[in-house]
Structures are given as C-alpha cells and as structure tokens.
Design an enzyme around this catalytic site. Structure first.
Site, PDB file in Angstrom:
ATOM      1  N   GLY A   1      -9.973  27.632 -34.094  1.00  0.00           N
ATOM      2  CA  GLY A   1     -10.407  27.789 -34.960  1.00  0.00           C
ATOM      3  C   GLY A   1     -10.523  28.737 -35.939  1.00  0.00           C
ATOM      4  N   GLU A   2     -10.636  30.185 -35.853  1.00  0.00           N
ATOM      5  CA  GLU A   2     -10.707  30.878 -36.461  1.00  0.00           C
ATOM      6  C   GLU A   2      -9.978  30.502 -37.914  1.00  0.00           C
ATOM      7  OE1 GLU A   2      -9.691  34.844 -34.369  1.00  0.00           O
ATOM      8  OE2 GLU A   2     -11.320  34.777 -33.271  1.00  0.00           O
TER       9      GLU A   2
ATOM     10  N   ASP B   1     -34.322  20.734 -64.298  1.00  0.00           N
ATOM     11  CA  ASP B   1     -34.248  21.648 -62.835  1.00  0.00           C
ATOM     12  C   ASP B   1     -32.811  22.772 -62.520  1.00  0.00           C
ATOM     13  OD1 ASP B   1     -35.080  22.433 -60.502  1.00  0.00           O
ATOM     14  OD2 ASP B   1     -35.569  20.582 -59.522  1.00  0.00           O
TER      15      ASP B   1
ATOM     16  N   ASP C   1     -41.744  21.073 -62.141  1.00  0.00           N
ATOM     17  CA  ASP C   1     -42.299  21.494 -60.657  1.00  0.00           C
ATOM     18  C   ASP C   1     -42.950  23.158 -61.912  1.00  0.00           C
ATOM     19  OD1 ASP C   1     -40.073  23.293 -60.589  1.00  0.00           O
ATOM     20  OD2 ASP C   1     -39.595  22.466 -58.567  1.00  0.00           O
TER      21      ASP C   1
ATOM     22  N   HIS D   1     -31.286  30.686 -58.836  1.00  0.00           N
ATOM     23  CA  HIS D   1     -32.483  30.250 -57.652  1.00  0.00           C
ATOM     24  C   HIS D   1     -33.461  30.682 -58.341  1.00  0.00           C
ATOM     25  CE1 HIS D   1     -34.948  27.320 -56.372  1.00  0.00           C
ATOM     26  NE2 HIS D   1     -35.522  28.419 -55.426  1.00  0.00           N
TER      27      HIS D   1
ATOM     28  N   LYS E   1     -45.975  19.907 -58.907  1.00  0.00           N
ATOM     29  CA  LYS E   1     -45.652  19.339 -57.318  1.00  0.00           C
ATOM     30  C   LYS E   1     -46.090  19.971 -56.284  1.00  0.00           C
ATOM     31  CE  LYS E   1     -41.634  21.097 -55.934  1.00  0.00           C
ATOM     32  NZ  LYS E   1     -40.119  21.249 -56.377  1.00  0.00           N
TER      33      LYS E   1
HETATM   34  C1  R5P Z   1     -37.538  24.057 -56.283  1.00  0.00           C
HETATM   35  O1  R5P Z   1     -38.356  25.226 -56.239  1.00  0.00           O
HETATM   36  C2  R5P Z   1     -35.687  23.497 -57.408  1.00  0.00           C
HETATM   37  O2  R5P Z   1     -35.650  24.417 -58.545  1.00  0.00           O
HETATM   38  C3  R5P Z   1     -35.309  22.485 -57.198  1.00  0.00           C
HETATM   39  O3  R5P Z   1     -37.151  21.773 -57.851  1.00  0.00           O
HETATM   40  C4  R5P Z   1     -35.798  22.143 -55.215  1.00  0.00           C
HETATM   41  O4  R5P Z   1     -35.087  22.657 -54.500  1.00  0.00           O
HETATM   42  C5  R5P Z   1     -34.882  20.337 -56.060  1.00  0.00           C
HETATM   43  O5  R5P Z   1     -34.640  19.425 -54.079  1.00  0.00           O
HETATM   44  P1  R5P Z   1     -34.535  18.694 -53.996  1.00  0.00           P
HETATM   45  O6  R5P Z   1     -34.293  17.638 -54.680  1.00  0.00           O
HETATM   46  O7  R5P Z   1     -34.848  18.313 -52.786  1.00  0.00           O
HETATM   47  O8  R5P Z   1     -36.099  18.097 -54.481  1.00  0.00           O
END
Ligand code: R5P
Length: 335
Positions: free
Chosen positions: A41-42, A221, A172, A133, A195
């Site tokens: 599996g490696e 997002d 959010d 992110h 949120k």
């Molecule tokens: C949050 O900080 C991110 O920007 C997204 O809103 C979040 O990761 C989305 O995750 P989900 O679709 O599970 O709500």
C-alpha cells in the site's frame, strides 16, 4: 525561451484535468511521471522526464482523500528534490487543513502550520496556492508563497450576468473583506450575516445587517464544505424578501451531504472553480456551475518562472478603474 524545455509541470492524482489545462495554457507537455503502489500500500513516484536543473511545479490539491493526496504530494516533492530539480514549487489549488489555523480551545493541533512545515521539509522551495482561507497562513511558511484568489474569476462571471438590483451579502463576518471586494468590483452595496457555528455541520444564520428586500443577492465565500453556511444564509435572505440568491465560492469541497443540501436550498445558482474536481457535483446538482482556474494558475506559473509580478494579476480586484493597461488572462472573460 523554450518553456517546454526549462519548465516542468507535473500532476498528482487530485487534479489531472486541471493540470492538463494548465499545461495547455503554457503550451508545454505534461511532465511525465508514474505514481504507483507497493503491494503493502505504500506509494512511490517515479519521474520519467529529466528534471536536473529545471524549474519544476507539482499540482496537487489536498482535497478528499485528504491525507492520501497530502502524502502523495510530499513524496512527489521529495522525488523532485532528489532528482536535482533547480527549484520545486508545490502548486496547491486547494489547501486542505487550512481551517485548523489556531488554538481556539485547549489541546487541539494547528494543522495548517504542521502541513506548512511538512511541505518545506519534503522539498518545496515555493508554494503557489489559491484562497488559503486566511491571508495570514502565508506566514506559516518560511519559504515564498504566491497567494492567488479565485475572486476575480467569479466576480467577472457575475459581472457578465448583469444581475439587476444586486446586493452582495457576506454569509459570515469572516467574509466581510471578500464581500466588500466583490461589491466594489460589481458596483453593488453590501449586507452582512452574523453566523453562529454550533458544530462542524450546524450553523445558525443569526442576524442580517442590511436590507435585501426585492434585491438579487450574491453571497460569496472561499469554501463550501457542508454547505451549511450558504444554505442557512440563503434561507435567511429569502425570508427577508430577497428575489433570488447566487453563490460564488472558490473551493467546492462539497463534504458528504452538501450536494443534497445545496439542491434543496433556495439558491438559484452556485458557482465554484475547479481547484477541486467537481464532476460528481455538476452531475448531481444542475445549479452548480464550474469556472476554470487553469488560466490563472498557468499565468502565475509562467510569471514565477519568468520572475514577473504575480500580484499585478489581481490589481483589477482592488483598484477597479485603475486596471493594468494589458488585460492579464486569468479566466474565461479575459481570454
Ligand atoms: C468559514 O470561515 C468559511 O469561510 C466557510 O464559510 C466555511 O468553511 C464553509 O463551511 P460549510 O460549508 O461547512 O458551512
């Protein structure tokens, strides 16, 4: 200068189609390599192209199966370094583990930092990533990071749709800066949702700051994972009188259950990029549209190789009206 000779772009198993499209953009052949497994599996990576003294890039998103893709990337980097590549860049269209970026409770890891360390140890000289992110993740690396964003690809798409009475909504507070860049680019005004996340899967869209009655809403997002954030936000803006709801997000992670939730939600269209393969998503949910990030990544690779500015590619996003004279190709509407 012969890019096909100097530059090598390899693909891990996460995004072969995206990597092929990047190579097409650059007019170079896809780097030849074989990824195999031993009977136990490696994994093993064998590079078939000569890479000695070459500028090498490996494209691999650390999307599901996350640990397998991560390990494969680490092995690939080690392989290229030991094969005497001049420089190795890990191209990570979607960087998994990014959201565990702080100790917000006791006895938890910071996996974003762990992965950053692993990549450098394995042999990455540079990182090329898309929408990490949080901007500050760049500081987790002690090697150069070129941080791209899918926002311009998405914003140009929505601009071309000419949606009337548009209101950009941050689903959010973490997305306020992103949403304000979209609003600025599209000439729309902004509303914000407060949120509350109760668990990894459950969120409550508690309050709406601003008005959406009779407006067409665009929510933006960086990631859609379970879909809870955008689905609950869509329900809230609909209950407050929004006419329609569009969602734009760079990474369609689509964790189990997300596609069903998006299908049922009062959302007219969900637009993501191909930083993560989405064949299953678009087959299951017709309102999901996928825009390619290949030109953006290809152009960034070319610029890194040629020592040209990468940040200028995104000048339009922050300085609308002061765009560079030459339109830099990063997506469908700019080609
Ligand atoms: C949050 O900080 C991110 O920007 C997204 O809103 C979040 O990761 C989305 O995750 P989900 O679709 O599970 O709500």
């Amino acid at each position: 200068m012969d890019l096909d000779d100097e530059l090598r772009v390899f693909s891990g198993n996460s995004n072969p189609e995206l990597t092929k499209a990047i190579c097409d953009y650059l007019h170079i052949h896809l780097g030849r390599a074989r990824i195999g497994r031993f009977p136990d599996g490696e994994k093993i990576v064998r590079v078939d192209d000569d890479v000695r003294g070459r500028d090498c890039f490996v494209v691999q998103s650390t999307c599901r199966p996350v640990d397998e893709h991560l390990m494969e990337l680490l092995i690939f980097l080690d392989c290229l370094r030991r094969a005497s590549a001049r420089r190795v860049t890990a191209v990570i269209p979607y960087f998994g583990y990014a959201r565990q970026d702080r100790k917000d409770e006791g006895r938890v890891p910071i996996t974003a930092k762990l992965v950053a360390n692993l990549l450098a140890t394995a042999g990455a000289d540079r990182i090329l990533a898309v929408d990490l992110h949080a901007q500050q993740l760049q500081g987790f690396f002690d090697i150069p990071v070129d941080h791209l964003t899918g926002e311009l690809i998405l914003a140009r798409y929505f601009e071309a749709k000419r949606i009337p009475d548009l209101k950009v909504v941050a689903p959010d507070v973490g997305n306020i800066k992103t949403a304000s860049r979209y609003a600025n680019f599209l000439g729309a005004d902004l509303a914000i949702i407060h949120k509350k996340r109760l668990s990894g899967k459950v969120v409550v869209a508690a309050d709406l700051i601003g008005h959406v009655r009779d407006r067409n809403v665009l929510m933006c997002d960086d990631i859609i994972s379970t879909g809870s954030t955008v689905c609950t936000a869509a329900e809230l803006v609909k209950s407050e009188g929004a006419r329609s709801v569009y969602v734009g997000a760079t990474h369609g992670v689509f964790a189990p259950g997300a596609l069903e939730a998006l299908d049922k939600a009062p959302i007219d269209e969900v637009v993501v990029t191909d930083t993560i393969p989405t064949q299953e998503a678009t087959r299951q949910v017709k309102k999901i549209k996928v825009l390619s990030a290949a030109a953006m990544l290809g152009e960034a690779i070319r610029r890194i190789h040629m020592n040209e500015s990468v940040s200028i590619m995104f000048q339009q996003l922050t300085e609308r009206g002061k765009a560079p004279k030459k339109t830099i190709p990063i997506g469908p509407s700019s080609i």
